[in-house]
Design a protein around this motif. Sequence first.
Motif, mmCIF file in Angstrom:
data_model
loop_
_atom_site.group_PDB
_atom_site.id
_atom_site.type_symbol
_atom_site.label_atom_id
_atom_site.label_comp_id
_atom_site.label_asym_id
_atom_site.label_seq_id
_atom_site.Cartn_x
_atom_site.Cartn_y
_atom_site.Cartn_z
ATOM 1 N N TYR A 24 0.807 -1.221 0.000
ATOM 2 C CA TYR A 24 0.000 0.000 0.000
ATOM 3 C C TYR A 24 0.842 1.274 0.000
ATOM 4 C CZ TYR A 24 -3.817 -3.206 0.923
ATOM 5 O OH TYR A 24 -4.734 -4.234 0.820
ATOM 6 N N GLY A 25 2.149 1.141 -0.233
ATOM 7 C CA GLY A 25 3.012 2.317 -0.344
ATOM 8 C C GLY A 25 3.066 3.145 0.925
ATOM 9 N N ILE A 26 3.143 2.485 2.074
ATOM 10 C CA ILE A 26 3.155 3.173 3.366
ATOM 11 C C ILE A 26 4.591 3.294 3.859
ATOM 12 C CG2 ILE A 26 2.468 2.977 5.798
ATOM 13 C CD1 ILE A 26 -0.037 1.447 4.725
ATOM 14 N N ASP A 27 4.975 4.480 4.278
ATOM 15 C CA ASP A 27 6.311 4.719 4.816
ATOM 16 C C ASP A 27 6.244 4.669 6.339
ATOM 17 O OD1 ASP A 27 8.825 5.478 5.518
ATOM 18 O OD2 ASP A 27 8.799 7.420 4.480
ATOM 19 N N PRO A 28 6.820 3.637 6.970
ATOM 20 C CA PRO A 28 6.778 3.551 8.433
ATOM 21 C C PRO A 28 7.452 4.725 9.141
ATOM 22 C CG PRO A 28 7.358 1.427 7.482
ATOM 23 C CD PRO A 28 7.408 2.436 6.363
ATOM 24 N N ALA A 29 8.243 5.499 8.439
ATOM 25 C CA ALA A 29 8.848 6.688 9.047
ATOM 26 C C ALA A 29 7.787 7.708 9.437
ATOM 27 C CB ALA A 29 9.857 7.320 8.088
ATOM 28 N N GLU A 51 10.459 -7.014 18.851
ATOM 29 C CA GLU A 51 11.565 -7.372 17.958
ATOM 30 C C GLU A 51 11.072 -7.457 16.511
ATOM 31 O OE1 GLU A 51 15.355 -7.882 16.859
ATOM 32 O OE2 GLU A 51 14.648 -7.409 18.892
ATOM 33 N N GLY A 52 9.888 -8.013 16.320
ATOM 34 C CA GLY A 52 9.328 -8.076 14.974
ATOM 35 C C GLY A 52 9.103 -6.693 14.385
ATOM 36 N N LEU A 53 8.608 -5.774 15.201
ATOM 37 C CA LEU A 53 8.394 -4.396 14.738
ATOM 38 C C LEU A 53 9.715 -3.720 14.384
ATOM 39 C CD1 LEU A 53 5.657 -3.258 17.282
ATOM 40 C CD2 LEU A 53 5.395 -3.233 14.796
ATOM 41 N N LYS A 54 10.725 -3.919 15.220
ATOM 42 C CA LYS A 54 12.033 -3.306 14.957
ATOM 43 C C LYS A 54 12.596 -3.785 13.627
ATOM 44 C CE LYS A 54 14.947 -3.474 18.393
ATOM 45 N NZ LYS A 54 15.640 -4.019 19.581
ATOM 46 N N GLN A 55 12.484 -5.084 13.374
ATOM 47 C CA GLN A 55 12.990 -5.629 12.117
ATOM 48 C C GLN A 55 12.176 -5.119 10.927
ATOM 49 O OE1 GLN A 55 15.825 -7.368 11.798
ATOM 50 N NE2 GLN A 55 16.056 -7.043 14.016
ATOM 51 N N ALA A 56 10.855 -4.951 11.122
ATOM 52 C CA ALA A 56 10.004 -4.476 10.031
ATOM 53 C C ALA A 56 10.337 -3.030 9.666
ATOM 54 C CB ALA A 56 8.531 -4.590 10.430
ATOM 55 N N PHE A 57 10.510 -2.176 10.673
ATOM 56 C CA PHE A 57 10.760 -0.756 10.426
ATOM 57 C C PHE A 57 12.180 -0.515 9.901
ATOM 58 C CE2 PHE A 57 7.448 2.142 12.462
ATOM 59 C CZ PHE A 57 6.442 1.189 12.387
ATOM 60 N N LYS A 58 13.124 -1.393 10.256
ATOM 61 C CA LYS A 58 14.529 -1.185 9.895
ATOM 62 C C LYS A 58 14.718 -1.071 8.389
ATOM 63 C CE LYS A 58 17.524 -3.731 12.083
ATOM 64 N NZ LYS A 58 18.365 -4.889 12.476
ATOM 65 N N TYR A 98 12.961 0.483 6.316
ATOM 66 C CA TYR A 98 12.459 1.729 5.732
ATOM 67 C C TYR A 98 13.045 2.998 6.361
ATOM 68 C CZ TYR A 98 8.925 -1.698 4.385
ATOM 69 O OH TYR A 98 8.297 -2.819 3.910
ATOM 70 N N THR A 99 13.472 2.937 7.600
ATOM 71 C CA THR A 99 13.878 4.170 8.274
ATOM 72 C C THR A 99 14.927 3.892 9.343
ATOM 73 O OG1 THR A 99 13.085 6.064 9.561
ATOM 74 C CG2 THR A 99 12.011 3.969 9.959
ATOM 75 N N GLN A 100 15.769 4.890 9.578
ATOM 76 C CA GLN A 100 16.757 4.850 10.662
ATOM 77 C C GLN A 100 16.423 5.877 11.740
ATOM 78 O OE1 GLN A 100 19.152 2.454 10.714
ATOM 79 N NE2 GLN A 100 18.095 1.728 8.856
ATOM 80 N N PRO A 121 13.078 2.856 16.510
ATOM 81 C CA PRO A 121 12.091 3.931 16.291
ATOM 82 C C PRO A 121 11.121 4.110 17.458
ATOM 83 C CG PRO A 121 12.169 2.406 14.425
ATOM 84 C CD PRO A 121 12.909 1.759 15.563
ATOM 85 N N PHE A 122 11.144 3.231 18.465
ATOM 86 C CA PHE A 122 10.045 3.140 19.414
ATOM 87 C C PHE A 122 10.390 3.639 20.812
ATOM 88 C CE2 PHE A 122 9.759 -0.359 16.310
ATOM 89 C CZ PHE A 122 8.617 0.048 15.645
ATOM 90 N N TYR A 123 9.354 4.093 21.487
ATOM 91 C CA TYR A 123 9.419 4.406 22.910
ATOM 92 C C TYR A 123 8.050 4.071 23.504
ATOM 93 C CZ TYR A 123 6.734 8.663 21.880
ATOM 94 O OH TYR A 123 5.746 9.541 21.483
ATOM 95 N N VAL A 124 8.028 3.711 24.776
ATOM 96 C CA VAL A 124 6.769 3.432 25.454
ATOM 97 C C VAL A 124 6.213 4.758 25.964
ATOM 98 C CG1 VAL A 124 5.615 2.192 27.306
ATOM 99 C CG2 VAL A 124 7.536 1.127 26.106
ATOM 100 N N ASN A 125 5.045 5.124 25.462
ATOM 101 C CA ASN A 125 4.451 6.412 25.851
ATOM 102 C C ASN A 125 3.765 6.286 27.208
ATOM 103 O OD1 ASN A 125 3.637 9.134 25.444
ATOM 104 N ND2 ASN A 125 1.590 8.406 24.930
ATOM 105 N N THR A 126 4.160 7.104 28.174
ATOM 106 C CA THR A 126 3.628 7.001 29.539
ATOM 107 C C THR A 126 2.828 8.222 29.956
ATOM 108 O OG1 THR A 126 5.710 7.888 30.415
ATOM 109 C CG2 THR A 126 5.506 5.480 30.255
ATOM 110 N N ARG A 127 2.565 9.145 29.036
ATOM 111 C CA ARG A 127 1.790 10.333 29.406
ATOM 112 C C ARG A 127 0.914 10.760 28.230
ATOM 113 N NH1 ARG A 127 4.055 15.019 27.242
ATOM 114 N NH2 ARG A 127 6.059 14.690 26.209
#
Length: 522
Positions: free
Chosen positions: A177-182, A203-210, A212-214, A271-277
């Motif tokens: 679908y031409g989606i840029d995870p960035a 870990e699966g998400l990290k590998q998926a995003f890697k 397309y974006t740094q 690319p990720f962080y746990v949002n706490t607020r």
Amino acid sequence: CGVFVGCAASDYHEPSPVHQLSAHGFTGGASSILAARISYFLNLQGPCVSIDTACSSSLVAIAQACDSLTTGVSDLALAAGVYVMGGPGMHIRTSQAGMLSPQGQCFSFDQRADGFVPGEGVGVVMLKRLADAERDHDVIYGVVQGWGVNQDGRTNGITSPNPESQTRLEQEVYDKYGIDPAHIQLVEAHGTGTKLGDPIEVEGLKQAFKKYTQRKEYCALGSVKSNIGHCLTAAGVAGVIKILLALQHRKLPPTINFERLNEHIDLTDSPFYVNTRLQEWELQGAPRRQAAISSFGFSGTNAHLVIGEYLQPAGVQRTAFIAPQNAKSIVPLSARTAEQLRQSARALLEHIRTAAVTPDLSELAYTLQAGRAPMEERLGFLVTSVGELAEKLQAFVDGGQRIDDVYQGQVKRNKEALSLLTSDSDLRRTIDQWIADRKLTKLLDLWTKGLDFDWNALYGEIKPQRIGLPVYPFARERYWIEQKAAPAMLTTATSVLHPLLHSNVSDLSGQRYRSTFTAGEP
């Protein structure tokens, strides 16, 4: 209209051996009937499917609904998930499997993660092709920009997740679908709060995003399960509704019950962080707010969706409806019973008084005119402002009998008179002329008595936008299997489940529970 429902076999009939082997129990307990009953009741004749892929069921249902829309099999689709615990069976089985949190809380992504907490819920979304929704001036809460479903195949065990399959699915959705995870700023994860399940998903998400974006630490991780528990077959649609609310309010909701990152999760340079607020959902250079959601079932069936906020097409500006100054508007309400009618009035009054922004009168009136089915008990207000409407609603709720420009009627009592009126061609032409001349008082009086007409005829080519308003207040009636032993069984269930939930008891046999429930022992 297609109906796609994520659901599983119900344990509702277990307290009643009689209904387990009855005709009602046969049809009422079949999961296929759950979706079919919706189509039957509403006379919908598109595809109708009950889907059970375990915890991914409702997200798979949404994905199948999207497929049905894009292939043209459906023009409209209801996609849903439902999970109800009629008895203690799910707690007993999952405790024996070592899946439950002994603390009774879901610690998604946290070091304290020790199992999930079962939750109950039902959620439904209505889906249409975007062009059709724009044409019909629907309220659009979000746009499904990509979706996909796959299977783990053979793994270390039938309930063991496959991170490679999760990564492959996510990348397939982004590529197709031409989606840029960035540009994805929020991931609503499956995040059940298990010590090993959460790290595998991350870990699966990290590998998926890697691929397309740094970019680093720009995408919030969340899981609604820390708020409401794991709703199993309804888990996916619960996450979708959370995303739609986040898009609506342009806020990133926090993941609660989080103190310290699970030792098996490494978010360094990811690319990720746990949002706490609770925080503003900033675009961060992206063209629109965009979120992804995953659901994984122990069946091995995985689903992944990307949902973006709706933006008006470039260069297309919908002409706004402009009402004449001090013009009167008809605000109609109807219900099955007089009590539900009063509740509808009370709900509308509360909505007006608590809304962050006062609704536009024309949009409010048009939504209730063209966006609601007329029922037996009817009530109508003729007003020039939302403030005046609130005053008259309050007077009605308080029991006022003679309120200026407020009409109330009952269709059955006027059925014969209305049939004579509508069958007379001269009178019908008179009514059409009242519509053309906007004789609102006469029209409202007849509508409350049972006259139905096309409200759109009161407007020209440009009509007000429909808006979100309180929905129907269904009667709060209890429908549950009743039997003489029910109180004793409920007491027993409570006494058994208490240690089960708080002491992580998992070594009691199923036979012990069955004998407990049969004998009614503590």
